[in-house]
Design an enzyme around this catalytic site. Structure first.
Site, PDB file in Angstrom:
ATOM      1  N   TRP A   1       0.817  -1.212   0.000  1.00 14.21           N
ATOM      2  CA  TRP A   1       0.000   0.000   0.000  1.00 14.21           C
ATOM      3  C   TRP A   1       0.845   1.253   0.000  1.00 14.21           C
ATOM      4  CZ3 TRP A   1      -4.391  -0.327  -2.096  1.00 14.21           C
ATOM      5  CH2 TRP A   1      -5.151  -1.496  -1.976  1.00 14.21           C
TER       6      TRP A   1
ATOM      7  N   ASP B   1      -1.470   6.561   6.394  1.00 11.78           N
ATOM      8  CA  ASP B   1      -2.552   5.739   5.865  1.00 11.78           C
ATOM      9  C   ASP B   1      -2.818   4.673   6.925  1.00 11.78           C
ATOM     10  OD1 ASP B   1      -4.231   3.927   4.673  1.00 11.78           O
ATOM     11  OD2 ASP B   1      -2.985   3.590   2.894  1.00 11.78           O
TER      12      ASP B   1
ATOM     13  N   LYS C   1     -12.280  -1.679   6.160  1.00 12.06           N
ATOM     14  CA  LYS C   1     -11.508  -2.593   6.986  1.00 12.06           C
ATOM     15  C   LYS C   1     -12.056  -2.584   8.419  1.00 12.06           C
ATOM     16  CE  LYS C   1      -8.969  -2.810   3.263  1.00 12.06           C
ATOM     17  NZ  LYS C   1      -8.045  -1.810   2.804  1.00 12.06           N
TER      18      LYS C   1
HETATM   19  C1  LIG Z   1      -7.465  -1.315   1.498  1.00  8.67           C
HETATM   20  C2  LIG Z   1      -6.388  -0.317   1.641  1.00  8.67           C
HETATM   21  C3  LIG Z   1      -6.269   0.782   0.756  1.00  8.67           C
HETATM   22  C4  LIG Z   1      -7.188   0.974  -0.430  1.00  8.67           C
HETATM   23  O1  LIG Z   1      -8.458   1.290  -0.029  1.00  8.67           O
HETATM   24  P1  LIG Z   1      -9.598   1.686  -1.096  1.00  8.67           P
HETATM   25  O2  LIG Z   1     -10.702   2.124  -0.195  1.00  8.67           O
HETATM   26  O3  LIG Z   1      -9.896   0.470  -1.899  1.00  8.67           O
HETATM   27  O4  LIG Z   1      -9.094   2.791  -1.934  1.00  8.67           O
HETATM   28  C5  LIG Z   1      -5.253   1.679   0.992  1.00  8.67           C
HETATM   29  N1  LIG Z   1      -4.405   1.548   2.015  1.00  8.67           N
HETATM   30  C6  LIG Z   1      -4.486   0.505   2.874  1.00  8.67           C
HETATM   31  C7  LIG Z   1      -3.506   0.396   3.999  1.00  8.67           C
HETATM   32  C8  LIG Z   1      -5.475  -0.458   2.718  1.00  8.67           C
HETATM   33  O5  LIG Z   1      -5.568  -1.487   3.574  1.00  8.67           O
END
Ligand SMILES: *Cc1c(COP(=O)(O)O)cnc(C)c1O
Length: 360
Positions: A102, A172, A196
Site C-alpha cells: 500500500w 494511511d 476494513k
Molecule cells: C485497502 C487499503 C487501501 C485501499 O483502499 P480503497 O478504499 O480500496 O481505496 C489503501 N491503504 C491501505 C492500507 C489499505 O488497507
C-alpha cells in the site's frame, strides 16, 4: 446458511449488532418513514446522523479541536492523490516510507504530483518489517512524510509513531484505525478507507490539522480540496450517506464496548492467540519480524504449500471464510479486525491445530 467467521481483509466483517440495528431501521429510520438511503443529505435527520458520527469519532480518538474530520468519497486510494494535491503547498518534494504494497501504491500516485523522496524502505527483506526510526533519512525540504501505519497485505504494523520534527506526518491507517488509541496530535493528517475497520466501502475518513488546509494546488477538483469539504461539512456534493450512517453505528458500538483502550486489550489478546500458536508449530510459518507483527492482518504459510487447497476447502467447511492470502503474497491471511469476535479467532486456531494433527 448461518453467518460465517469472515477473515477477509476488506470489505471485512462488520459487528453483528450493528448489522441487526441497520436491518431493524432499514425501512423506517426513527419514525421518518424512510430509509437512511432515501433521505436528503440536507435534511434534519441526516444532518443529525452525520453530526453524531463525527462527534462519536472525535470522542473515540480524542481528536483535538484544531483538526477537521472529513467523510469523503473515493476510498483510501483517492487520498493517495488528495494528499499531495492538498499538502504540497508550493513545495516540490514529499517523503515516503516504503514498507510494502500500500505504501508502494501511495508512492506511485504521489509521483504524478511531486518528487518522491524515499525516507526509508524495507524492500531489502521483502517488506517483512517496519524500518526503525534511526534508519529514516528525511529530505529537509519535504512538504510532508507519508507512511502506511499498517500494511494490510504484508501484515506489518508500526507499533510506534514516527517523529518527523516540524515536517507534518501523514498516515494511511486504513487497516488499523480504531483498533487502539491514537495520539492524533502527532500527525498532520490521518486517513483511512472504511471497509476494513470502520464500516462499508464507499467512504474514507480524513483527520487533518487545520493549518495545513487551504493551499491546494490550482488544478485540484473542488470535491478533492480539503478546505472546500471542510467548509461544506463534507457535503460539497451528495455524500455517501448510508456508509456514513453505518460507520456511525460502528462508532456507537465501540463506545458501548468501552472505547479504544478496551478494544486494544481485546485485539492484543486475539492476536496473541494466533501468534502464540504460529510460534510453537513448525507446520505453519509467519514471515513477519516479531516486533512488527500486525494485530489486524496475520499472513502465514503452510510449510508444505501443496496442502494450501485442502486447508482452504476444509476451513470453509468449518465456517472459516476468506483465509486465502493476497494474490501477490500467496499462502494465507487472517484479518482479525475489531468486529471479529474472540470466538472466531479461537475457532480458527482450533481448526489450524486440528489440520496440523491430521496432515502434519
Ligand atoms: C485497502 C487499503 C487501501 C485501499 O483502499 P480503497 O478504499 O480500496 O481505496 C489503501 N491503504 C491501505 C492500507 C489499505 O488497507
Amino acid at each position: 446458511m448461518a453467518r460465517v467467521f469472515n477473515f477477509g481483509a476488506g470489505p471485512a466483517t462488520l459487528p453483528e449488532p450493528v448489522l441487526e440495528q441497520a436491518a431493524a431501521e432499514m425501512l423506517d429510520w426513527h419514525g421518518t418513514g424512510m430509509s437512511v438511503m432515501e433521505m436528503s443529505h440536507r435534511g434534519k435527520a441526516f444532518i443529525g446522523i452525520h453530526a453524531r458520527a463525527e462527534a462519536d469519532l472525535r470522542e473515540l480518538l480524542a481528536v483535538p479541536k484544531n483538526y477537521k474530520v472529513l467523510f469523503l468519497h473515493g476510498g483510501a486510494a483517492a487520498q493517495f492523490a488528495m494528499v499531495p494535491m492538498n499538502l504540497l503547498r508550493g513545495r516540490t518534494v514529499a517523503a515516503y516510507v516504503n514498507s510494502g504494497h500500500w505504501s508502494g501504491r501511495a508512492i506511485a500516485e504521489a509521483k504524478r504530483y511531486c518528487k518522491v523522496d524515499i525516507a526509508a524502505s524495507s524492500a531489502d527483506a521483502n517488506f517483512t518489517y517496519a524500518p526503525a526510526q534511526e534508519r529514516w533519512s528525511i529530505d529537509p525540504g519535504a512538504a510532508y512524510v507519508h507512511y502506511t501505519s499498517n500494511e494490510t497485505i504484508g501484515g506489518v504494523e508500526f507499533h510506534w509513531i514516527p517523529d518527523t520534527g516540524a515536517i507534518p506526518l501523514v498516515a494511511d491507517a486504513s487497516s488499523h484505525i480504531l483498533s487502539r488509541p491514537l495520539d492524533v496530535s502527532r500527525f498532520g493528517l490521518v486517513y483511512a478507507g472504511a471497509q476494513k475497520n470502520i464500516g462499508p466501502a464507499g467512504v474514507a475518513i480524513v483527520i487533518v490539522r487545520e493549518d495545513l488546509i487551504g493551499r491546494a494546488s490550482p488544478l485540484t477538483p473542488a470535491i478533492f480540496d480539503y478546505r472546500v469539504q471542510a467548509e461544506a461539512d463534507s457535503m460539497h456534493n451528495t455524500p455517501p450517506g448510508y456508509a456514513i450512517y453505518l460507520a456511525g453505528l460502528v462508532f456507537q458500538w465501540l463506545k458501548k464496548l468501552g472505547g479504544l483502550a478496551k478494544m486494544e486489550e481485546v485485539n492484543i489478546a486475539k492476536a496473541k492467540l494466533v501468534y502464540d500458536y504460529l510460534d510453537e508449530t513448525e507446520f505453519y510459518h509467519s514471515p513477519v519480524a516479531r516486533a512488527d507483527r500486525s494485530r489486524m492482518n496475520i499472513p502465514f504459510t503452510l510449510r508444505n504449500g501443496r496442502l494450501d487447497e485442502a486447508f482452504l476447502k476444509e476451513a470453509g467447511g468449518h465456517g472459516l471464510a476468506e483465509l486465502k492470502g493476497h494474490r501477490s503474497a500467496g499462502g494465507m491471511r487472517a484479518s482479525i479486525y475489531n468486529a471479529m469476535p474472540v470466538a472466531g479467532v479461537k475457532a480458527l486456531v482450533g481448526f489450524m491445530r486440528d489440520f496440523e494433527r491430521r496432515y502434519g
